[in-house]
Design a protein around this motif. Structure first.
Motif, PDB file in Angstrom:
ATOM      1  N   GLY A 128       0.776  -1.226   0.000  1.00 63.17           N
ATOM      2  CA  GLY A 128       0.000   0.000   0.000  1.00 63.17           C
ATOM      3  C   GLY A 128       0.805   1.272   0.000  1.00 63.17           C
ATOM      4  N   LYS A 129       2.155   1.192  -0.139  1.00 69.54           N
ATOM      5  CA  LYS A 129       2.989   2.380  -0.008  1.00 69.54           C
ATOM      6  C   LYS A 129       3.742   2.742  -1.285  1.00 69.54           C
ATOM      7  CE  LYS A 129       2.729   3.487   4.512  1.00 69.54           C
ATOM      8  NZ  LYS A 129       2.584   4.857   5.065  1.00 69.54           N
ATOM      9  N   CYS A 130       3.715   1.894  -2.296  1.00 69.27           N
ATOM     10  CA  CYS A 130       4.508   2.118  -3.504  1.00 69.27           C
ATOM     11  C   CYS A 130       3.655   2.675  -4.631  1.00 69.27           C
ATOM     12  CB  CYS A 130       5.153   0.815  -3.977  1.00 69.27           C
ATOM     13  SG  CYS A 130       6.428   0.186  -2.890  1.00 69.27           S
ATOM     14  N   PHE A 454      10.539  18.212  -4.181  1.00 74.13           N
ATOM     15  CA  PHE A 454      11.403  17.072  -3.866  1.00 74.13           C
ATOM     16  C   PHE A 454      11.664  16.968  -2.368  1.00 74.13           C
ATOM     17  CE2 PHE A 454      12.991  17.975  -8.345  1.00 74.13           C
ATOM     18  CZ  PHE A 454      12.151  17.035  -8.912  1.00 74.13           C
ATOM     19  N   GLU A 455      11.600  18.091  -1.676  1.00 76.08           N
ATOM     20  CA  GLU A 455      11.677  18.036  -0.210  1.00 76.08           C
ATOM     21  C   GLU A 455      10.407  17.398   0.356  1.00 76.08           C
ATOM     22  OE1 GLU A 455      12.562  21.867   1.445  1.00 76.08           O
ATOM     23  OE2 GLU A 455      14.385  22.122   0.254  1.00 76.08           O
ATOM     24  N   VAL A 456       9.266  17.701  -0.252  1.00 76.08           N
ATOM     25  CA  VAL A 456       8.014  17.044   0.143  1.00 76.08           C
ATOM     26  C   VAL A 456       8.133  15.544  -0.077  1.00 76.08           C
ATOM     27  CG1 VAL A 456       5.536  16.830  -0.341  1.00 76.08           C
ATOM     28  CG2 VAL A 456       6.618  19.096  -0.350  1.00 76.08           C
ATOM     29  N   ASN A 457       8.736  15.171  -1.192  1.00 76.00           N
ATOM     30  CA  ASN A 457       8.915  13.754  -1.501  1.00 76.00           C
ATOM     31  C   ASN A 457       9.795  13.071  -0.462  1.00 76.00           C
ATOM     32  OD1 ASN A 457       8.604  11.387  -3.072  1.00 76.00           O
ATOM     33  ND2 ASN A 457      10.530  11.779  -4.131  1.00 76.00           N
ATOM     34  N   ASP A 458      10.842  13.772   0.004  1.00 74.42           N
ATOM     35  CA  ASP A 458      11.721  13.201   1.031  1.00 74.42           C
ATOM     36  C   ASP A 458      10.960  12.960   2.339  1.00 74.42           C
ATOM     37  OD1 ASP A 458      13.980  12.977  -0.508  1.00 74.42           O
ATOM     38  OD2 ASP A 458      14.857  14.894   0.128  1.00 74.42           O
ATOM     39  N   ILE A 459      10.089  13.898   2.705  1.00 71.45           N
ATOM     40  CA  ILE A 459       9.295  13.715   3.922  1.00 71.45           C
ATOM     41  C   ILE A 459       8.341  12.540   3.752  1.00 71.45           C
ATOM     42  CG2 ILE A 459       7.669  14.774   5.532  1.00 71.45           C
ATOM     43  CD1 ILE A 459      10.414  16.006   5.646  1.00 71.45           C
ATOM     44  N   MET A 460       7.730  12.434   2.567  1.00 75.52           N
ATOM     45  CA  MET A 460       6.841  11.294   2.299  1.00 75.52           C
ATOM     46  C   MET A 460       7.623   9.984   2.370  1.00 75.52           C
ATOM     47  SD  MET A 460       3.651  12.179   1.838  1.00 75.52           S
ATOM     48  CE  MET A 460       2.826  10.972   0.795  1.00 75.52           C
ATOM     49  N   SER A 461       8.856   9.998   1.880  1.00 73.41           N
ATOM     50  CA  SER A 461       9.695   8.795   1.946  1.00 73.41           C
ATOM     51  C   SER A 461       9.966   8.402   3.388  1.00 73.41           C
ATOM     52  CB  SER A 461      11.021   9.031   1.218  1.00 73.41           C
ATOM     53  OG  SER A 461      10.812   9.234  -0.165  1.00 73.41           O
ATOM     54  N   SER A 462      10.171   9.399   4.245  1.00 77.85           N
ATOM     55  CA  SER A 462      10.420   9.102   5.659  1.00 77.85           C
ATOM     56  C   SER A 462       9.188   8.500   6.337  1.00 77.85           C
ATOM     57  CB  SER A 462      10.847  10.377   6.393  1.00 77.85           C
ATOM     58  OG  SER A 462       9.761  11.283   6.537  1.00 77.85           O
ATOM     59  N   LYS A 463       8.022   8.698   5.713  1.00 77.34           N
ATOM     60  CA  LYS A 463       6.783   8.112   6.232  1.00 77.34           C
ATOM     61  C   LYS A 463       6.480   6.753   5.589  1.00 77.34           C
ATOM     62  CE  LYS A 463       4.682  12.680   7.098  1.00 77.34           C
ATOM     63  NZ  LYS A 463       4.460  12.557   8.555  1.00 77.34           N
ATOM     64  N   GLY A 464       7.413   6.284   4.740  1.00 76.25           N
ATOM     65  CA  GLY A 464       7.263   4.954   4.147  1.00 76.25           C
ATOM     66  C   GLY A 464       6.702   4.926   2.743  1.00 76.25           C
ATOM     67  N   LYS A 493      -3.505  12.424   4.055  1.00 74.36           N
ATOM     68  CA  LYS A 493      -3.123  12.981   5.361  1.00 74.36           C
ATOM     69  C   LYS A 493      -1.612  13.145   5.451  1.00 74.36           C
ATOM     70  CE  LYS A 493      -3.431  12.313  10.372  1.00 74.36           C
ATOM     71  NZ  LYS A 493      -2.005  12.700  10.539  1.00 74.36           N
ATOM     72  N   ASP A 494      -0.873  12.097   5.056  1.00 72.30           N
ATOM     73  CA  ASP A 494       0.586  12.169   5.107  1.00 72.30           C
ATOM     74  C   ASP A 494       1.110  13.240   4.153  1.00 72.30           C
ATOM     75  OD1 ASP A 494       0.769  10.240   7.032  1.00 72.30           O
ATOM     76  OD2 ASP A 494       1.348   8.613   5.676  1.00 72.30           O
ATOM     77  N   LEU A 495       0.463  13.375   2.986  1.00 68.76           N
ATOM     78  CA  LEU A 495       0.888  14.391   2.025  1.00 68.76           C
ATOM     79  C   LEU A 495       0.656  15.794   2.582  1.00 68.76           C
ATOM     80  CD1 LEU A 495       1.986  15.140  -0.760  1.00 68.76           C
ATOM     81  CD2 LEU A 495      -0.355  14.945  -1.656  1.00 68.76           C
TER      82      LEU A 495
END
Length: 541
Positions: A128-130, A454-464, A493-495
């Motif tokens: 559910g994360k990819c 891309f910073e938003v993407n990094d934060i999303m990556s840290s959330k899995g 929500k995570d976004l």
């Protein structure tokens, strides 16, 4: 004028020429034509380079190449590149450390399965994360997953190359191709009633086969020996691979403001060497369908091939149309479409490594095959790049399609289209973000004019979350699958939280890739970016 008069005139002309040339050194008479020829070749090479890459890129490449000749500069650049490669790998050390380099003296026997389970535990969580990646719902131990795993294992020993032995998988392949073709217009009168094709290892091989086939077909029918193809910048990178493999000049043209292929721009690039133009339904970056009807008309008018990339959309768009979504024409019902690629291992929910390439008729497809008559091993003919092919994957694809049926695919499409629209609506409600274009299918791409996306993407990556980073414009996307149907609210929500985090604390996070993506997008020397990617791959596999 008689013969004697002609000879006299020729002697007089020769005498005049010799008299004129006698004032020059013999060495000059020899060297001037040679240097003129060399100069002409240099000018010709430069003009071709400028034609291929543009004046700005050519000057920049020359400048960078000259700069690297300065002592110490190349060494410094290589060291800086290695730092970036290390960061892309996530650490300063190679992931290959500790990998086996030779067989152990004693085998593990059945215990190898436990060893494999241990290694698998090191994979990152993906349920559910990819974005894209896994298209089947649930986990690997139940339902559809379990079914195709059993089908694959049952036929793991088979090989369609040996048609006389493994007749079952040969039948499975023919039926997978026919069933896929039926979804894409083979039953329509306008298709011509000859749609045919083969299974391949994935979308890239399907595209490679279509390009190779178009090249050879146009060579035979129009005598084109310096082939060129034209694609929008949104078309998949597999076409770049095909251009390199098959020595085809590639033109990438800009898309329109709606991010669809610009037919007028494509038309301007068509010339006597053009063999193929390409459209996507939808394109991978933004989930937007190109104007296939207009492109079909252009291809027909100019007598060239048109390939439609349906790798993502082949098992969604036919059903989305039935569900009432506004889907423009995209398949063999469009006059001018000569080939189509469609991945069964995406929304067809088949095992990884299964795709189909289709052609409008057998005259086209015959150019895909390779037949060898002078080999001491006997007569040989093969339909695709691979000789031996895994029959288990063919069986898995057949099992997936037969188990789901039209009703199953229709219900799956309803779920993922609804999930996609929920995500698109949710992203549009985040003030700091914008959706790229108007998505036609299950991909939602979004960027920002006020934040570093891309910073938003990094934060999303840290959330899995594992999303796809895009460029031109800088953005990221999620390719919605059945894995996401139950987690759309979690994603939004995570976004939202990630956007607010970046807004409150702008700047790259430790270990994030935003600086690299940002720098790559701004770096004018694309050859440098290419070198970085090659170096990264060289140390990763």
């Amino acid at each position: 004028m008689d013969l004697e008069a002609i000879l006299a005139s020729m002697n007089q002309l020769r005498a005049s020429a010799n008299s004129f040339l006698s004032q020059y050194e013999p060495l000059a008479l020899i060297s001037i034509p040679i240097f003129t020829l060399l100069f002409a070749r240099i000018v010709h090479s430069i003009s071709r380079l400028v034609s291929d890459k543009g004046l700005k890129s050519t000057i920049l490449d020359f400048f960078m190449a000259s700069l690297k000749l300065v002592p110490g500069v190349k060494k410094y650049i290589d060291a800086e590149k290695q730092k970036v490669v290390n960061k892309l790998q996530g650490s300063g050390k190679s992931k290959r450390e500790g990998w086996r380099t030779e067989l152990s003296m004693t085998g593990l026997g059945a215990d190898v399965i436990n060893k494999m389970k241990d290694e698998k535990q090191k994979d990152v969580p993906w349920q559910g994360k990819c974005s894209g990646t896994v298209y089947i719902a649930g986990n690997e131990h139940e339902g559809h997953f379990s079914l195709i795993n059993e089908a694959c294992s049952m036929f793991a020993h088979t090989n369609p190359l040996h048609q006389d032995v493994f007749q079952s998988v040969v039948k499975f392949e023919a039926e997978v191709v026919a069933m896929t073709a039926a979804l894409l217009g083979s039953k329509e009168k306008s298709s011509g009633g000859q749609i045919c094709g083969n299974m391949t290892s994935g979308g890239t091989e399907s595209i490679l086969m279509a390009v190779k086939t178009s090249r050879d077909y146009m060579k035979i029918n129009k005598g084109i020996t310096c082939p060129e193809m034209i694609i929008p910048v949104s078309a998949h990178s597999a076409y770049d691979k095909a251009a390199q493999y098959f020595k085809i000049k590639l033109w990438r043209v800009p898309v329109g403001p709606d991010f669809r292929a610009d037919v007028k721009a494509i038309k301007r690039h068509i010339n006597r060497n053009t063999i193929l133009i390409v459209g996507s339904a939808p394109g991978f970056p933004h989930g937007i369908i190109d104007p296939i009807e207009e492109m079909g008309e252009l291809a027909s008018t100019n007598g060239i091939c048109l390939h439609v990339d349906l790798c993502l959309g082949g098992f969604v768009l036919p059903f989305a149309r039935k569900l009432g979504y506004p889907v423009p024409p995209f398949d063999f019902s469009v006059d001018g479409v000569t080939s189509i690629s469609v991945d069964v291992h995406k929304y067809g929910l088949a095992p990884k490594g299964t795709s189909v390439v289709l052609y409008r008729n057998h005259e086209l497809r015959k150019n895909q095959f390779v037949a060898v008559t002078e080999w001491s091993g006997g007569l040989y003919v093969s339909p695709t790049i691979a000789g031996s092919r895994p029959g288990g994957l063919v069986a898995g694809a057949w099992a997936a399609m037969m188990s789901l049926g039209l009703e199953g695919y229709l219900e799956n499409t309803r779920k993922i289209m609804e999930a996609s629209k929920r995500i698109e609506k949710g992203v549009r409600q985040i003030p700091e973000l914008f959706v790229v274009g108007r998505p036609d299918m299950t991909i939602v791409a979004f960027g920002s004019n006020v934040l570093d996306i891309f910073e938003v993407n990094d934060i999303m990556s840290s959330k899995g979350w594992h999303l796809n980073a895009l460029q031109r414009p800088n953005s990221i996307h999620i390719c919605v699958t059945l894995q996401h149907v139950t987690v759309t609210e979690d994603f939004l929500k995570d976004l939202t939280d990630s956007v607010q985090t970046v807004k409150a604390n702008p700047g790259p996070i430790n270990g994030g890739l935003a600086p690299i993506y940002g720098a790559a997008g701004k770096m004018p020397d694309r050859g440098m970016v290419q070198d970085l990617l090659v170096d990264f791959m060289d140390t990763s596999c």
